[in-house]
Design an enzyme around this catalytic site. Sequence first.
Site, PDB file in Angstrom:
ATOM      1  N   CYS A 122       0.822  -1.218   0.000  1.00 21.18           N
ATOM      2  CA  CYS A 122       0.000   0.000   0.000  1.00 21.18           C
ATOM      3  C   CYS A 122       0.854   1.265   0.000  1.00 21.18           C
ATOM      4  O   CYS A 122       0.333   2.369  -0.137  1.00 21.18           O
ATOM      5  CB  CYS A 122      -0.931   0.006   1.201  1.00 21.18           C
ATOM      6  SG  CYS A 122      -1.970  -1.449   1.293  1.00 21.18           S
TER       7      CYS A 122
ATOM      8  N   HIS B  22      -2.279   6.905   3.895  1.00 24.56           N
ATOM      9  CA  HIS B  22      -2.949   5.723   3.329  1.00 24.56           C
ATOM     10  C   HIS B  22      -4.276   5.507   4.050  1.00 24.56           C
ATOM     11  O   HIS B  22      -4.356   5.626   5.275  1.00 24.56           O
ATOM     12  CB  HIS B  22      -2.032   4.513   3.487  1.00 24.56           C
ATOM     13  CG  HIS B  22      -2.687   3.226   3.135  1.00 24.56           C
ATOM     14  ND1 HIS B  22      -3.478   3.082   2.013  1.00 24.56           N
ATOM     15  CD2 HIS B  22      -2.679   2.015   3.755  1.00 24.56           C
ATOM     16  CE1 HIS B  22      -3.938   1.845   1.966  1.00 24.56           C
ATOM     17  NE2 HIS B  22      -3.468   1.179   3.011  1.00 24.56           N
TER      18      HIS B  22
ATOM     19  N   ASN C 267     -10.322   0.500   1.532  1.00 24.77           N
ATOM     20  CA  ASN C 267      -8.864   0.477   1.449  1.00 24.77           C
ATOM     21  C   ASN C 267      -8.469   0.049   0.036  1.00 24.77           C
ATOM     22  O   ASN C 267      -8.630  -1.107  -0.330  1.00 24.77           O
ATOM     23  CB  ASN C 267      -8.313  -0.493   2.498  1.00 24.77           C
ATOM     24  CG  ASN C 267      -6.787  -0.596   2.474  1.00 24.77           C
ATOM     25  OD1 ASN C 267      -6.142  -0.268   1.471  1.00 24.77           O
ATOM     26  ND2 ASN C 267      -6.206  -1.069   3.568  1.00 24.77           N
TER      27      ASN C 267
HETATM   28  C1  LIG Z   1      -8.351  -5.036  10.415  1.00 20.14           C
HETATM   29  C2  LIG Z   1      -8.934  -4.194  11.540  1.00 20.14           C
HETATM   30  C3  LIG Z   1      -9.953  -3.222  10.996  1.00 20.14           C
HETATM   31  C4  LIG Z   1      -9.633  -5.116  12.532  1.00 20.14           C
HETATM   32  O1  LIG Z   1     -10.123  -4.358  13.611  1.00 20.14           O
HETATM   33  P1  LIG Z   1      -9.810  -4.810  15.124  1.00 20.14           P
HETATM   34  O2  LIG Z   1     -10.445  -3.795  15.964  1.00 20.14           O
HETATM   35  O3  LIG Z   1      -8.337  -5.004  15.238  1.00 20.14           O
HETATM   36  O4  LIG Z   1     -10.621  -6.143  15.200  1.00 20.14           O
HETATM   37  P2  LIG Z   1     -10.092  -7.611  15.599  1.00 20.14           P
HETATM   38  O5  LIG Z   1      -9.410  -8.244  14.468  1.00 20.14           O
HETATM   39  O6  LIG Z   1      -9.395  -7.526  16.913  1.00 20.14           O
HETATM   40  O7  LIG Z   1     -11.482  -8.328  15.827  1.00 20.14           O
HETATM   41  C5  LIG Z   1     -12.351  -7.968  16.907  1.00 20.14           C
HETATM   42  C6  LIG Z   1     -13.559  -8.867  16.862  1.00 20.14           C
HETATM   43  O8  LIG Z   1     -14.370  -8.517  15.729  1.00 20.14           O
HETATM   44  C7  LIG Z   1     -14.600  -9.659  14.921  1.00 20.14           C
HETATM   45  N1  LIG Z   1     -14.648  -9.257  13.521  1.00 20.14           N
HETATM   46  C8  LIG Z   1     -13.647  -9.259  12.616  1.00 20.14           C
HETATM   47  N2  LIG Z   1     -14.079  -8.794  11.430  1.00 20.14           N
HETATM   48  C9  LIG Z   1     -15.391  -8.497  11.616  1.00 20.14           C
HETATM   49  C10 LIG Z   1     -16.384  -7.981  10.767  1.00 20.14           C
HETATM   50  N3  LIG Z   1     -16.140  -7.660   9.473  1.00 20.14           N
HETATM   51  N4  LIG Z   1     -17.622  -7.787  11.253  1.00 20.14           N
HETATM   52  C11 LIG Z   1     -17.921  -8.093  12.529  1.00 20.14           C
HETATM   53  N5  LIG Z   1     -17.008  -8.589  13.388  1.00 20.14           N
HETATM   54  C12 LIG Z   1     -15.757  -8.788  12.925  1.00 20.14           C
HETATM   55  C13 LIG Z   1     -13.440 -10.583  15.213  1.00 20.14           C
HETATM   56  O9  LIG Z   1     -13.767 -11.915  14.908  1.00 20.14           O
HETATM   57  C14 LIG Z   1     -13.245 -10.349  16.686  1.00 20.14           C
HETATM   58  O10 LIG Z   1     -14.213 -11.080  17.389  1.00 20.14           O
HETATM   59  P3  LIG Z   1     -13.879 -11.746  18.826  1.00 20.14           P
HETATM   60  O11 LIG Z   1     -13.531 -10.588  19.709  1.00 20.14           O
HETATM   61  O12 LIG Z   1     -15.153 -12.418  19.182  1.00 20.14           O
HETATM   62  O13 LIG Z   1     -12.719 -12.651  18.565  1.00 20.14           O
HETATM   63  C15 LIG Z   1      -7.813  -3.407  12.255  1.00 20.14           C
HETATM   64  O14 LIG Z   1      -7.027  -4.298  12.999  1.00 20.14           O
HETATM   65  C16 LIG Z   1      -6.910  -2.636  11.314  1.00 20.14           C
HETATM   66  O15 LIG Z   1      -7.353  -1.698  10.667  1.00 20.14           O
HETATM   67  N6  LIG Z   1      -5.619  -2.985  11.253  1.00 20.14           N
HETATM   68  C17 LIG Z   1      -4.649  -2.247  10.462  1.00 20.14           C
HETATM   69  C18 LIG Z   1      -4.833  -2.471   8.991  1.00 20.14           C
HETATM   70  C19 LIG Z   1      -3.822  -1.695   8.206  1.00 20.14           C
HETATM   71  O16 LIG Z   1      -3.414  -0.621   8.577  1.00 20.14           O
HETATM   72  N7  LIG Z   1      -3.334  -2.237   7.102  1.00 20.14           N
HETATM   73  C20 LIG Z   1      -2.228  -1.615   6.410  1.00 20.14           C
HETATM   74  C21 LIG Z   1      -2.318  -1.506   4.999  1.00 20.14           C
HETATM   75  S1  LIG Z   1      -3.311  -2.617   4.127  1.00 20.14           S
END
Ligand SMILES: CC(C)(COP(=O)(O)OP(=O)(O)OC[C@H]1O[C@@H](n2cnc3c(N)ncnc32)[C@H](O)[C@@H]1OP(=O)(O)O)[C@@H](O)C(=O)NCCC(=O)NCCS
Length: 322
Positions: free
Chosen positions: A122, A247, A278
């Site tokens: 990215c 980004h 994204n």
């Molecule tokens: C990916 C991202 C949005 C996930 O958000 P998060 O707050 O970290 O969420 P988690 O992965 O910890 O998941 C939390 C819970 O939500 C659930 N969950 C995951 N995706 C879900 C969705 N689409 N809808 C509902 N629930 C979801 C998970 O299963 C988890 O459930 P649990 O607590 O029962 O295990 C976040 O981590 C993020 O933005 N990371 C950085 C990404 C990035 O910068 N990438 C760089 C360039 S591509």
Amino acid sequence: MTAITLTAGAPGAQILGFGSYRPRRRVTNDELAQTMDTNDEWIQARVGIAERRWAEPDETLLEMSVAAGGKALAASGLDAAELDLVLLASASLPRPIPGLAPEVAHRLGAKRPGAFDVNAGCAGWCYALGSAADSIRSGSARNVLVIGGERLTDYTDLTDRSTAVIFADGAGAAVLGRSQTPGVGPVVWGSDGDQSEAIAIPEGEKAMSMAGQAVYRWATTRLTDTLGEAMRRAGVGPDDIDVFAPHQANLRIIELMARRLGLPERTVIARDIVRSGNTSSASVPLALSALLESGEAKSGDVALLLGYGAGLTFAGQVVVLP
Ligand SMILES: CC(C)(COP(=O)(O)OP(=O)(O)OC[C@H]1O[C@@H](n2cnc3c(N)ncnc32)[C@H](O)[C@@H]1OP(=O)(O)O)[C@@H](O)C(=O)NCCC(=O)NCCS
């Protein structure tokens, strides 16, 4: 010993125009909730996306890149024949061989320019922008087209809620030319290859997986320094930043970075993720195009950019908007 002669470069490079292409199909959170266990509230609260664009079969990476590149050329006032370098940043190329940039350049009517793809996840467009500006300053190129294009849906399991709600498609581009006053500051780029597994298509699989929490932690702890360094090297401070366009990976990350940098109230913060999702390498030029089109950003504004992602890679710079 025979001395090698170097070409004369330009005092600086400047962005002459932006262009973008957004796929026709809008996909809302409610639509995704019909086919997977997710909901609008979770997506908006955790990521900040309200809707995204998914490309249809005819909206190939080639077509989207040509469309965005053509608009950037029109905005720049240059003719395709004046381009001597075309860079295509993408992490979702349809094929390993041949690269796509030469075909994009040909379709645009460029005359045998240098052309190559850049895969820095990215961060790709910001890497390519830095390379383009350096090429102009060194004299390797006079006018450069820098495209960020993605069809991430080709590499996403559209039934997997952890990635399907996030990744999307589109293309953004800018044309750069020579300038007396620098319009693109020094690029600050780097990589943390020890975390190459964090965003990857695991061997033998077809779709991307992301260690979301680890990447979130990395982005929010390691990259504020990069932004500070990009400003320092360009000789500007937070008060000079009119537009902050990092980004578009997560609205929470964008807002946290803006707070940590101490940007003034008047700084316009790119929040294109809300309607575009994204789009990896395309996200920064798409966001800047949208801000210029809406009038929220204007010509002469100083913008702080940051790309980061798979690799893990990052690149940031300060630019003046066209
Ligand atoms: C990916 C991202 C949005 C996930 O958000 P998060 O707050 O970290 O969420 P988690 O992965 O910890 O998941 C939390 C819970 O939500 C659930 N969950 C995951 N995706 C879900 C969705 N689409 N809808 C509902 N629930 C979801 C998970 O299963 C988890 O459930 P649990 O607590 O029962 O295990 C976040 O981590 C993020 O933005 N990371 C950085 C990404 C990035 O910068 N990438 C760089 C360039 S591509």
